[in-house]
Write an enzyme that holds these catalytic residues in place. Structure first.
Site, PDB file in Angstrom:
ATOM      1  N   SER A 161      -9.915 -34.626  12.542  1.00  0.00           N
ATOM      2  CA  SER A 161      -8.793 -33.864  13.058  1.00  0.00           C
ATOM      3  C   SER A 161      -8.702 -32.518  12.334  1.00  0.00           C
ATOM      4  O   SER A 161      -9.680 -31.774  12.302  1.00  0.00           O
ATOM      5  CB  SER A 161      -7.502 -34.681  12.933  1.00  0.00           C
ATOM      6  OG  SER A 161      -6.498 -34.143  13.759  1.00  0.00           O
ATOM      7  N   HIS A 184      -7.597 -41.711  18.256  1.00  0.00           N
ATOM      8  CA  HIS A 184      -7.941 -40.543  17.444  1.00  0.00           C
ATOM      9  C   HIS A 184      -8.268 -40.978  16.014  1.00  0.00           C
ATOM     10  O   HIS A 184      -7.517 -41.714  15.375  1.00  0.00           O
ATOM     11  CB  HIS A 184      -6.759 -39.569  17.444  1.00  0.00           C
ATOM     12  CG  HIS A 184      -7.049 -38.250  16.796  1.00  0.00           C
ATOM     13  ND1 HIS A 184      -8.252 -37.612  16.890  1.00  0.00           N
ATOM     14  CD2 HIS A 184      -6.261 -37.431  16.044  1.00  0.00           C
ATOM     15  CE1 HIS A 184      -8.205 -36.472  16.247  1.00  0.00           C
ATOM     16  NE2 HIS A 184      -7.009 -36.338  15.711  1.00  0.00           N
TER      17      HIS A 184
END
Length: 618
Positions: free
Chosen positions: A230, A360
């Protein structure tokens, strides 16, 4: 967010790479990491455009086109072309990444790394924990940003150590652009226009500096990787692009401001550039002018991919979250792969978005084998598995839609002959903190461009790393530790980038530093308030009868007090004990002479009136 778990059809490597302009078959040889942070630092970069003169170009800039408008034709030209891309990226995207500070010191242990930096009278420090795999070492090491998203179990099982790096200690999120915080900004100012991503990159470069200065018994100086997911994937990507000592770069699901091409983000529906720019000061301040029109940028992220070439690069992406811009990321990978192929290193890049789990930053079984293969190939030097392009059909980018340039066939330089080996390397005039090196000139058909000076710690073991360059046949190395043995070698290089074999090894042992009792440290409290105080100056006086070339002062902070800043001294803190050593400009003191340039600042509990005590000097 609920993500469909329908399996995406992956494209075979051959299909994904069968784009116009493909060149010779990729090499299966792993490229070694560079011996220096920036191999093109000596390239003269001229013709950088001004923001107001930038044209609009909806296509990806040609990575092979130099600033003077010509295209490179030889592999040896990539070194300076990469430097041009670096300068463009600094000016318009990330801000400047300063070079190595005047003083970087620290320690490497089996459980942690400490870093202390002094530059232009400012100091800062940070640390990182270390987790070693089984075995005796020394080990390659992967720097993991932020502590999540990376498959640390797979990394350890592959035989690499994990360096747990907290980027926020170097560049803190949640701060305004005109008041950035962290170790980087303590050195270069809170209003620096450099964004957090390059600040984080600067911090990892300083960790590598410390590893290079260690004896090499725990961590290998030439086998460092970096990864993160991320926002920390953005950081890992930039770290690998800007430090050529990184052997393997592994960004995970980096999203906008990471791998995805800036030009593709608006059309894909990913997090907008204005949102990414405003969410945190990740990007440099100058990027604010391009959030609404990335087509004016003279660079794009396919060229950041190319900056990693020919070193190892493993990009892990998530096709199930459009906000991450996976389609634009695949275009960046395919565009950068053209440079890899042109350099004969096509097998050193892997892009993998063919995954089933859409969560994610999840650890994924699809990535585990290629992750370990990349570690074996680029860090352990025991593998040769080729890279793979595995793009999910859910987020397949088409490079041909984004470029109007073709990939050239880069020739090997017509000058392939290296200079002769430098001879007669010898050291003289060795003091407690420095030595002078000299050698016999090398010969080359087209002239020697310069010499690289390599240094290793100790009489044996350790890794030779580059500590400087010279255009003459001499070099003065300073900032050494008293009573310490070092080994030196020199190699010559020509304008085509050919390097000679290394010279003979010269060994030196620095002289003993000043004896205890030859100096005093006397503090002056300049100002104090209810929660802190400033000591300026901390006067260091040579009380002996001969000149000293270095000094070390120590004192004890009262309980609850914390050192928050210092200047004109190299500082380390252990518990409540503070040690301040001289820097280059204030270490030499004649008998009776003093330096009044050293100062420090500390905080204390509200209402506490205690001050440091126990000052000694040696």
């Amino acid at each position: 967010m609920i993500i469909s778990s329908v399996r995406s059809m992956a494209l075979a490597v051959a299909v994904a790479l069968s784009v116009a302009g493909a060149v010779a078959a990729p090499s299966t040889v792993a490229a070694a990491a560079g011996g220096v942070e920036d191999e093109g630092a000596d390239c003269a970069v001229t013709g950088l455009p001004d923001e107001g003169s930038l044209p609009t170009n909806s296509k990806l800039p040609d990575p092979f086109k130099k600033l003077d408008g010509t295209r490179i034709s030889a592999k040896s030209e990539w070194r300076c072309r990469r430097e041009e891309i670096k300068k463009l990226a600094e000016r318009f995207v990330y801000g400047e990444k300063p070079g190595k500070p005047a003083s970087v010191t620290g320690t490497v242990s089996r459980t942690g790394i400490t870093v202390n930096v002094n530059h232009n009278g400012r100091s800062a420090g940070f640390s990182a924990s270390v987790s070693l795999p089984s075995g005796s070492g020394p080990f390659p090491a992967v720097v993991v940003l932020g502590g999540f998203g990376a498959d640390t179990a797979a990394i350890s099982a592959a035989g690499a150590a994990v360096i747990n790096y907290d980027p926020y200690a170097v560049g803190r999120e949640g701060t305004p652009r005109n008041n950035k915080q962290g170790a980087f900004y303590s050195i270069y100012g809170s209003s620096s226009s450099t964004g957090l991503l390059l600040a984080w990159a600067w911090g990892v470069s300083r960790i590598i500096d410390v590893i290079e200065q260690s004896d090499g018994s725990i961590l290998k100086a030439d086998a460092t990787g970096v990864t993160g997911c991320s926002r920390f994937g953005k950081g890992a990507f930039v770290i690998g692009a800007f430090d050529q000592r990184i052997a393997l770069t592994m960004p995970i699901e980096s999203g906008s401001a990471g791998v995805p091409i800036f030009r593709g983000i608006p059309g894909e529906g990913a997090q907008s550039l204005s949102s990414a720019y405003g969410e945190q000061p990740w990007l440099g301040d100058a990027f604010g002018s391009f959030t609404g029109n990335p087509n004016r940028l003279p660079v794009d992220t396919h060229e950041m991919v190319a900056m990693v070439a020919p070193r190892g690069l493993f990009i892990m992406d998530n096709p199930h979250i459009v906000n991450l811009g996976p389609k634009s990321a695949s275009v960046a990978a395919l565009g950068g792969a053209e440079v890899y192929k042109a350099l004969g290193a096509g097998d050193n890049l892997t892009y993998w978005s063919d995954i089933q789990d859409g969560n994610h930053c999840a650890n994924r079984p699809e990535w585990r084998t290629p992750l370990q293969q990349n570690i074996q190939k680029f860090m352990l030097k025991t593998g040769s598995a080729p890279g793979a392009i595995r793009i999910s059909a859910k987020a397949l980018g088409n490079l041909s839609e984004w470029r109007n340039w073709q990939t050239p066939t880069l020739n090997n330089s017509s000058d392939t002959s290296p200079p002769t080996t430098p001879a007669g390397l010898a050291a003289s005039g060795t003091t407690s903190t420095g030595t002078n090196l000299s050698w016999t000139a090398s010969m080359d058909d087209n002239g020697v461009a310069g010499y690289d000076i390599l240094r290793a710690p100790g009489a044996s073991g350790g890794t030779f790393t580059q500590v400087g360059t010279s255009t003459t046949t001499s070099f003065s190395d300073t900032g050494l530790t008293p009573s310490t043995t070092y080994r030196y070698q020199v190699r010559a290089r020509d304008a085509a980038g050919n390097t000679s074999p290394v010279s003979n090894t010269a060994e030196v042992t620095t002289q003993t530093g000043p004896s205890t009792g030859t100096c005093t440290a006397v503090p002056t409290v300049q100002t104090q308030w209810s929660t802190g105080y400033v000591i300026q100056p901390l006067t260091i006086t040579n009380t002996g009868t001969s000149t000293i070339t270095g000094w070390t002062a120590t004192f004890t902070l009262p309980p609850g007090h914390t050192l928050t800043g210092s200047w004109n001294g190299a500082v380390t803190v252990s518990g409540q004990t503070v040690t301040i050593r001289n820097v280059s400009h204030n270490g030499t003191l004649a008998p009776g002479a003093s330096t009044t340039s050293v100062g420090l600042q500390a905080t204390r509990p509200n209402g506490n009136t205690a001050l440091p005590s126990g000052y000694t000097c040696a």
